[in-house]
Design a protein around this motif. Structure first.
Motif, short mmCIF file in Angstrom:
data_model
loop_
_atom_site.label_atom_id
_atom_site.label_comp_id
_atom_site.label_asym_id
_atom_site.label_seq_id
_atom_site.Cartn_x
_atom_site.Cartn_y
_atom_site.Cartn_z
N GLN A 118 0.75 -1.24 0.13
CA GLN A 118 0.03 -0.13 -0.06
C GLN A 118 0.73 1.29 -0.04
O GLN A 118 0.34 2.32 -0.40
CB GLN A 118 -1.00 0.02 1.35
N THR A 119 2.26 1.23 0.31
CA THR A 119 3.01 2.22 0.41
C THR A 119 3.63 2.55 -0.96
O THR A 119 4.33 3.40 -0.81
CB THR A 119 3.85 2.29 1.79
N VAL A 120 3.47 1.83 -1.63
CA VAL A 120 4.41 1.79 -3.04
C VAL A 120 3.70 3.01 -3.81
O VAL A 120 2.73 3.25 -4.24
CB VAL A 120 4.31 0.61 -3.89
N THR A 121 4.93 3.79 -4.08
CA THR A 121 4.48 4.87 -5.19
C THR A 121 4.87 4.92 -6.55
O THR A 121 4.59 5.63 -7.29
CB THR A 121 4.75 6.26 -4.63
N ALA A 122 5.94 3.94 -6.91
CA ALA A 122 6.51 3.65 -8.06
C ALA A 122 6.55 2.44 -8.59
O ALA A 122 6.72 1.56 -7.57
CB ALA A 122 7.91 4.69 -8.13
N ALA A 123 6.50 2.24 -9.77
CA ALA A 123 6.68 0.61 -10.28
C ALA A 123 7.74 0.00 -9.96
O ALA A 123 7.81 -1.03 -9.62
CB ALA A 123 6.18 0.61 -11.86
N ASP A 124 8.87 0.72 -9.71
CA ASP A 124 9.97 0.35 -9.51
C ASP A 124 10.24 -0.31 -8.08
O ASP A 124 11.23 -0.81 -7.71
CB ASP A 124 11.39 1.05 -10.06
N GLN A 125 9.35 0.12 -7.12
CA GLN A 125 9.21 -0.23 -5.71
C GLN A 125 8.61 -1.61 -5.76
O GLN A 125 8.65 -2.40 -4.68
CB GLN A 125 8.72 0.76 -4.88
N LEU A 126 7.88 -2.00 -6.63
CA LEU A 126 7.27 -3.09 -6.57
C LEU A 126 8.27 -4.27 -6.92
O LEU A 126 9.17 -4.44 -7.58
CB LEU A 126 6.08 -3.52 -7.66
N PRO A 127 7.89 -5.57 -6.44
CA PRO A 127 8.46 -6.89 -6.66
C PRO A 127 8.43 -6.99 -8.01
O PRO A 127 7.26 -6.79 -8.57
CB PRO A 127 7.90 -7.93 -5.81
N ASP A 128 9.42 -7.74 -8.79
CA ASP A 128 9.03 -8.23 -10.22
C ASP A 128 8.05 -9.28 -10.39
O ASP A 128 7.51 -9.28 -11.56
CB ASP A 128 10.51 -8.66 -10.71
N ILE A 129 7.95 -10.10 -9.63
CA ILE A 129 6.79 -11.10 -9.51
C ILE A 129 6.28 -10.82 -8.07
O ILE A 129 6.77 -10.85 -7.02
CB ILE A 129 7.21 -12.53 -9.80
N PHE A 130 4.87 -10.92 -8.27
CA PHE A 130 3.86 -10.72 -6.85
C PHE A 130 3.02 -11.89 -7.07
O PHE A 130 2.13 -11.94 -7.96
CB PHE A 130 3.61 -9.39 -6.81
N VAL A 131 2.94 -12.64 -6.02
CA VAL A 131 1.71 -13.75 -5.64
C VAL A 131 1.01 -13.65 -4.44
O VAL A 131 1.43 -13.56 -3.46
CB VAL A 131 2.65 -15.15 -5.87
N SER A 132 -0.23 -13.68 -4.83
CA SER A 132 -1.25 -13.45 -3.55
C SER A 132 -2.53 -13.73 -4.13
O SER A 132 -2.88 -13.62 -5.21
CB SER A 132 -1.09 -12.17 -2.95
N ALA A 133 -3.41 -14.17 -3.20
CA ALA A 133 -4.83 -13.96 -3.27
C ALA A 133 -5.36 -12.60 -3.09
O ALA A 133 -4.66 -11.74 -2.50
CB ALA A 133 -5.61 -15.08 -2.70
N GLY A 134 -6.61 -12.13 -3.38
CA GLY A 134 -6.88 -10.89 -2.83
C GLY A 134 -7.46 -9.93 -3.86
O GLY A 134 -6.53 -9.57 -4.67
N PHE A 135 -8.73 -9.64 -4.30
CA PHE A 135 -9.01 -8.78 -5.27
C PHE A 135 -8.57 -6.96 -5.01
O PHE A 135 -8.28 -6.53 -5.79
CB PHE A 135 -10.69 -8.71 -5.38
N GLU A 136 -8.73 -6.87 -3.49
CA GLU A 136 -8.61 -5.52 -3.31
C GLU A 136 -7.12 -4.96 -3.71
O GLU A 136 -7.06 -4.15 -4.10
CB GLU A 136 -8.82 -5.33 -1.77
N THR A 137 -6.26 -5.77 -3.06
CA THR A 137 -4.77 -5.62 -3.49
C THR A 137 -4.54 -5.28 -4.83
O THR A 137 -3.93 -4.16 -5.40
CB THR A 137 -3.88 -6.57 -3.05
N PHE A 138 -5.02 -6.19 -5.63
CA PHE A 138 -4.56 -6.21 -7.15
C PHE A 138 -5.35 -5.20 -8.07
O PHE A 138 -5.10 -4.64 -9.18
CB PHE A 138 -4.92 -7.61 -7.68
N PHE A 139 -6.61 -4.89 -7.59
CA PHE A 139 -7.39 -4.12 -8.34
C PHE A 139 -7.86 -2.36 -8.20
O PHE A 139 -8.36 -1.74 -8.56
CB PHE A 139 -8.75 -4.59 -8.81
#
Length: 410
Positions: A144-165
């Motif tokens: 939730q604190t990520v502000t730029a794409a390069d702060q995200l992991p290159d692959i991210f695995v999880s359940a959960g609609f809220e986070t992804f959408f």
């Protein structure tokens, strides 16, 4: 493994001397008195596991299997999680939340794969897969604190609609074309007729978490066994159903799908049927104990049907109008596809799929996997049209509001 095999003629005392980690399993399933050293020293010295299961009316094989699972988990740890490295040191970073029943075996296989991948490609990889039970707290801290794409992991695995959408978090990067579905086109025949491939090519799915009904016949009385979601929403089940509110991924999936099927009033009816929220393991534990409120029906992740098999009074019902599913998504960065594709292929592989379905009853999309499902297993899937035509984070807040208002109404 044979050195750690649990036998039915072991006494409780022998079990706990050899495998002290099993005490929490025994306590969670009605043997709280074993926490008392005097009881353990007395009864534990002669009470064999076969007799202990009989006293609780538990199925012996399931009872031993639950204890064995805890022992295997303990001895498989070694601690595999310590092999996960710091992200700053690596070219590729991978993160996510894995369902608790499959996290350790998946980590072991993934560790072996990454070692080979780095050896053959020279690409260094760091990864951190937390237990899904950490849920929203982990998401709040890392996503939730990520502000730029390069702060995200290159692959991210999880359940959960809220986070992804959620358009305020990961959803905004989707709109920027950051992600690509690297899961391949073939889908397991278990999902025939279900459109699980993202038509826009952003999100991949590797597995799903199905829901089912757990019916307690000791509490059902004259009520009919509910066979459909429509049955659950009938007036006769008001304040008679426990829902997995603590399992936010599956609960959100249920709310959204019921809203799609039956609109606002359907969600209100679901709120009115709510008796209490308990973790499914608690519901199974309480099935053989005197409790103030024991619901006739509990909505559970299908995985818990294995534990429920220990209690003779419990029946697992796969909804005839379809098990509502919470997908396990995989997000991968499009601009790193060349390096990520072999890793994505492993996460979507038969090996991983076999672990998901055999250890966790989480049906896999890999077409070669034999999913552990009833012969008849219809699905309820909220669908891509719904996901792309709504602000899903706002829709979850809205449906939660409807649910809570109805649940708390006099």
């Amino acid at each position: 493994m044979s050195a750690h095999r649990i036998q039915k003629d072991m006494t409780i005392k022998e079990l706990l001397e050899q495998h002290p980690e099993t005490l929490e399993v025994l306590v969670a399933n009605g043997f709280e008195n074993l926490k008392d050293p005097k009881v353990l020293a007395g009864v534990g010295g002669f009470l064999k596991l076969e007799r202990a299961a009989l006293t609780k009316n538990y199925d012996l094989d399931n009872f031993l299997g639950l204890l064995q699972q805890k022992v295997d988990e303990k001895h498989n740890q070694v601690d595999v999680t310590m092999k996960q490295t710091q992200q700053e040191q690596s070219e590729i970073s991978i993160s996510g939340l894995l369902p608790c029943p499959v996290r350790l075996p998946l980590l072991e296989g993934f560790d072996r794969f990454i070692e080979q991948y780095t050896r053959e490609s020279g690409v260094t990889v760091s990864y951190k897969f937390e237990a899904a039970s950490l849920g929203s707290a982990w998401m709040d801290e890392h996503i939730q604190t990520v502000t730029a794409a390069d702060q995200l992991p290159d692959i991210f695995v999880s359940a959960g609609f809220e986070t992804f959408f959620d358009p305020a978090t990961i959803g905004k990067f989707k709109e920027q074309g950051v992600f690509a579905d690297l899961t391949g086109d073939a889908i397991n025949r278990s999902f025939d007729g279900l459109e699980l491939k993202d038509p826009k090519g952003h999100y991949g799915l590797i597995s799903v978490v199905p829901s089912a009904f757990m019916v307690n016949h000791d509490e059902l009385g004259d009520l009919p066994v509910p066979r459909t979601w429509a049955d659950i929403l009938k007036p006769e089940f008001e304040q008679k159903v426990a829902l997995p509110v603590g399992d936010f991924d599956l609960f959100n999936a249920i709310l959204l799908t019921i809203h799609k099927m039956y609109g606002d009033e359907g969600v209100r009816k679901l709120g009115r049927c709510m008796l209490k929220s308990m973790h499914p393991a608690q519901m199974i534990k309480n099935a053989q104990r005197v409790a103030e409120e024991k619901p006739p029906v509990t909505i559970i992740p299908y995985f818990f049907s294995r534990m429920a098999g220990m209690v003779k009074s419990l029946e697992i019902v796969w909804p005839e109008d379809g098990a509502i599913i919470s997908p396990i998504f995989m997000l991968a960065k499009a601009d790193k596809q060349a390096k990520l594709q072999p890793i994505a292929d492993f996460l979507c592989s038969k090996e991983v799929g076999d672990t998901l379905t055999n250890r966790g009853l989480f049906p896999a999309l890999n077409p070669e996997v034999e999913n552990q499902l009833p012969e008849q297993h219809p699905w309820q899937w909220v669908g891509w049209d719904y996901l792309y035509s709504h602000d899903i984070a706002a829709q979850i807040r809205y449906t939660v509001g409807l649910f809570e208002e109805a649940m708390n109404a006099d």
